[in-house]
Write an enzyme that holds these catalytic residues in place. Sequence first.
Site, PDB file in Angstrom:
ATOM      1  N   GLU A  54      29.977  44.157  67.267  1.00 56.77           N
ATOM      2  CA  GLU A  54      31.369  43.986  66.858  1.00 56.77           C
ATOM      3  C   GLU A  54      32.260  44.726  67.859  1.00 56.77           C
ATOM      4  OE1 GLU A  54      32.773  45.977  63.200  1.00 56.77           O
ATOM      5  OE2 GLU A  54      33.758  44.087  62.736  1.00 56.77           O
TER       6      GLU A  54
ATOM      7  N   LYS B 158      41.200  58.413  50.834  1.00 58.84           N
ATOM      8  CA  LYS B 158      41.481  58.906  52.187  1.00 58.84           C
ATOM      9  C   LYS B 158      41.849  57.736  53.107  1.00 58.84           C
ATOM     10  CE  LYS B 158      38.935  59.774  55.951  1.00 58.84           C
ATOM     11  NZ  LYS B 158      39.902  59.478  57.023  1.00 58.84           N
TER      12      LYS B 158
ATOM     13  N   GLU C 164      32.404  47.595  52.599  1.00 58.38           N
ATOM     14  CA  GLU C 164      32.890  46.393  53.287  1.00 58.38           C
ATOM     15  C   GLU C 164      32.876  46.756  54.763  1.00 58.38           C
ATOM     16  OE1 GLU C 164      34.754  44.104  55.355  1.00 58.38           O
ATOM     17  OE2 GLU C 164      36.621  44.715  54.383  1.00 58.38           O
TER      18      GLU C 164
ATOM     19  N   CYS D 298      37.855  42.479  60.498  1.00 56.85           N
ATOM     20  CA  CYS D 298      36.395  42.472  60.277  1.00 56.85           C
ATOM     21  C   CYS D 298      35.855  41.043  60.287  1.00 56.85           C
ATOM     22  CB  CYS D 298      36.055  43.193  58.982  1.00 56.85           C
ATOM     23  SG  CYS D 298      37.059  42.678  57.606  1.00 56.85           S
TER      24      CYS D 298
HETATM   25  P1  NDP Z   1      35.075  54.158  60.943  1.00 52.18           P
HETATM   26  O1  NDP Z   1      34.112  53.357  60.177  1.00 52.18           O
HETATM   27  O2  NDP Z   1      34.600  55.375  61.623  1.00 52.18           O
HETATM   28  O3  NDP Z   1      36.295  54.620  60.001  1.00 52.18           O
HETATM   29  C1  NDP Z   1      36.643  54.080  58.765  1.00 52.18           C
HETATM   30  C2  NDP Z   1      37.041  55.181  57.788  1.00 52.18           C
HETATM   31  O4  NDP Z   1      35.904  56.005  57.513  1.00 52.18           O
HETATM   32  C3  NDP Z   1      38.113  56.132  58.320  1.00 52.18           C
HETATM   33  O5  NDP Z   1      38.947  56.549  57.262  1.00 52.18           O
HETATM   34  C4  NDP Z   1      37.263  57.263  58.858  1.00 52.18           C
HETATM   35  O6  NDP Z   1      37.957  58.453  59.015  1.00 52.18           O
HETATM   36  C5  NDP Z   1      36.197  57.365  57.779  1.00 52.18           C
HETATM   37  N1  NDP Z   1      34.995  58.078  58.186  1.00 52.18           N
HETATM   38  C6  NDP Z   1      34.501  58.280  59.442  1.00 52.18           C
HETATM   39  N2  NDP Z   1      33.372  59.021  59.388  1.00 52.18           N
HETATM   40  C7  NDP Z   1      33.129  59.285  58.089  1.00 52.18           C
HETATM   41  C8  NDP Z   1      32.115  60.002  57.390  1.00 52.18           C
HETATM   42  N3  NDP Z   1      31.102  60.595  58.017  1.00 52.18           N
HETATM   43  N4  NDP Z   1      32.171  60.062  56.042  1.00 52.18           N
HETATM   44  C9  NDP Z   1      33.170  59.462  55.382  1.00 52.18           C
HETATM   45  N5  NDP Z   1      34.181  58.787  55.986  1.00 52.18           N
HETATM   46  C10 NDP Z   1      34.161  58.690  57.315  1.00 52.18           C
HETATM   47  O7  NDP Z   1      35.796  53.235  61.954  1.00 52.18           O
HETATM   48  P2  NDP Z   1      36.425  53.620  63.366  1.00 52.18           P
HETATM   49  O8  NDP Z   1      37.821  53.912  63.130  1.00 52.18           O
HETATM   50  O9  NDP Z   1      35.681  54.656  64.116  1.00 52.18           O
HETATM   51  O10 NDP Z   1      36.189  52.253  64.143  1.00 52.18           O
HETATM   52  C11 NDP Z   1      34.913  52.051  64.711  1.00 52.18           C
HETATM   53  C12 NDP Z   1      34.461  50.654  64.551  1.00 52.18           C
HETATM   54  O11 NDP Z   1      34.348  50.379  63.164  1.00 52.18           O
HETATM   55  C13 NDP Z   1      35.436  49.611  65.046  1.00 52.18           C
HETATM   56  O12 NDP Z   1      35.298  49.396  66.408  1.00 52.18           O
HETATM   57  C14 NDP Z   1      35.023  48.430  64.240  1.00 52.18           C
HETATM   58  O13 NDP Z   1      33.926  47.810  64.858  1.00 52.18           O
HETATM   59  C15 NDP Z   1      34.583  49.016  62.924  1.00 52.18           C
HETATM   60  N6  NDP Z   1      35.616  48.919  61.877  1.00 52.18           N
HETATM   61  C16 NDP Z   1      35.454  47.962  60.947  1.00 52.18           C
HETATM   62  C17 NDP Z   1      36.410  47.791  59.975  1.00 52.18           C
HETATM   63  C18 NDP Z   1      36.287  46.730  58.955  1.00 52.18           C
HETATM   64  O14 NDP Z   1      37.287  46.342  58.365  1.00 52.18           O
HETATM   65  N7  NDP Z   1      35.103  46.267  58.657  1.00 52.18           N
HETATM   66  C19 NDP Z   1      37.628  48.609  59.931  1.00 52.18           C
HETATM   67  C20 NDP Z   1      37.671  49.634  60.954  1.00 52.18           C
HETATM   68  C21 NDP Z   1      36.698  49.752  61.885  1.00 52.18           C
HETATM   69  P3  NDP Z   1      38.451  58.835  60.504  1.00 52.18           P
HETATM   70  O15 NDP Z   1      39.533  57.879  60.794  1.00 52.18           O
HETATM   71  O16 NDP Z   1      38.904  60.207  60.374  1.00 52.18           O
HETATM   72  O17 NDP Z   1      37.270  58.680  61.410  1.00 52.18           O
END
Ligand code: NDP
Length: 500
Positions: A400, A193, A269, A303
């Site tokens: 973060e 996904k 990660e 990240c």
């Molecule tokens: P999320 O962690 O919410 O999203 C990452 C992925 O997980 C997306 O594909 C998201 O789908 C999916 N997801 C969300 N909720 C669930 C769930 N309950 N079960 C399974 N999958 C799920 O990141 P955000 O986009 O909300 O960003 C929020 C914060 O996360 C950022 O501000 C940052 O701090 C951190 N982040 C860290 C990253 C990294 O590389 N370590 C990358 C991205 C974000 P959907 O998009 O539909 O919510």
Amino acid sequence: MPSAFTHEFNTPAFKGKVSFSTGLFINGQFVDGSDNTTIDVINPTNGKVITSVSEATPKDVDIAVEVAQKAFDTVWGLNASGATRSILMGKLAILMQENADELAALEALDNGKTFNFARNIDVASSIDCIRYYAGWADKVTGQVLETTEAKLTYTRHEPIGVVGQIIPWNFPLLMMAWKLGPALACGNTIVLKPSEFTPLTAIKMCHLLNEAGFPPGVINVLTGYGGTTGNAISSHMKIEKVAFTGSTLVGRKIMESAAKSNLKNVTLELGGKSPNIIFDDADLEQAVNWAAFGIFFNHGQTCTAGSRIFVQEGIYDEFLKRFTERTRSIKVGDPFAPETFQGPQVSEIQFNRIMSYIESGKQAGAKVEVGGERQGTEGYFIQPTVFTNVDSSMKIVQEEIFGPVGVVIKFKDEDDVIKQANDTVYGLAAAVFTPNLNRAINTAHRLKAGTAWINCVNSFNANVAFGGFKQSGIGRECGEYALHNYTSVKAVHVNLGHKM
Ligand code: NDP
């Protein structure tokens, strides 16, 4: 019938028409979601809808898992030799190379990162990654273990089966490559996904997967929301392993779903609040340039962003002066303009989240040295921002932010900075700047982080392990280490004649 996405790029960096069908990619075909609903994909430069893509439901996840299992049992897994998998992955890498400009343009349009970075970092590194793991596909082996002369004992590294992969929006194509590479090399089939914010390169990749000749069902890509599609993947009873990149908050949910369903194997990660340590003897110009790259690369949506910049007291004032000037010189604007370094943040949600962190820093009494405001009136642009006068109780120091916002903190000596740098729940990465190698290596070893850079930052390679200590994650991506996430080790004991 899923609709097609067509877009005419007429930009300084890229000109050309792209056109491909969207939809969920299940069993090698593009199909509508079972509820026939769609998700709008927004251009972060202006907030307008680019296109819409199908929304997957839990029922679609079930269908994808079923076809992935069938592919695993018939044409992939132990039924496809490592050499076959390697050839297909090699073809995919070539196709990605041939489509590199289009992939980069899609990434810039959808995510807001600059075309140049997308082309030279995201797309180039994604190709490297697939090529690297293509090389591994016929080299995944167990061991023969000496026990007694009456036994032949060996291990097999068998593919796990159907694996789930959930990826974020900050490096959409690269995170897809990091996930697909080791999983395919080891012979697993996949239900992936992408983030609903940035699905376009993942869908384009599905077309390339078909063109490369991957059998239907080996890779299935479902666009959908985290709470439904993502949750259906992480709690699915027939998915034996889930790999996730994203926030620590959602990482916890993934582990919980895995624990409550079938105890699937989990790799995570997650986030970071990485320290960037600059000692008195560092090459100041280089330290300023790297520190800016550390925090502002990819608009701070990295990240490993070096968001806490620790500067030794002897050079603090001069560093701050030059770093502030350097930050002010960053070109924010159109991702396709050649001079742009920083485009818009990925989404309105992310924009608002970052602006609220900036506000919280101001409210808490931190000093804005540069930036601190929205840029322009349209789209999700934010000025590169530097805070000083912070203390460790502030949210902007502990949490973060995932945006172009750094804090600069003074330190006295090695012990002082190690204590401050390790004072975080995260442990993803850290950087040290000094020409004194003893000091550099000692400091790197004392930092609690999965990656330590010396005199550089945000530098990655497909063959080098990447992952976090503490709440920054579980498991390692990239390199040989990532293969361990995608095999089940079976020990086989063969009796060579011992009678009971
Ligand atoms: P999320 O962690 O919410 O999203 C990452 C992925 O997980 C997306 O594909 C998201 O789908 C999916 N997801 C969300 N909720 C669930 C769930 N309950 N079960 C399974 N999958 C799920 O990141 P955000 O986009 O909300 O960003 C929020 C914060 O996360 C950022 O501000 C940052 O701090 C951190 N982040 C860290 C990253 C990294 O590389 N370590 C990358 C991205 C974000 P959907 O998009 O539909 O919510």
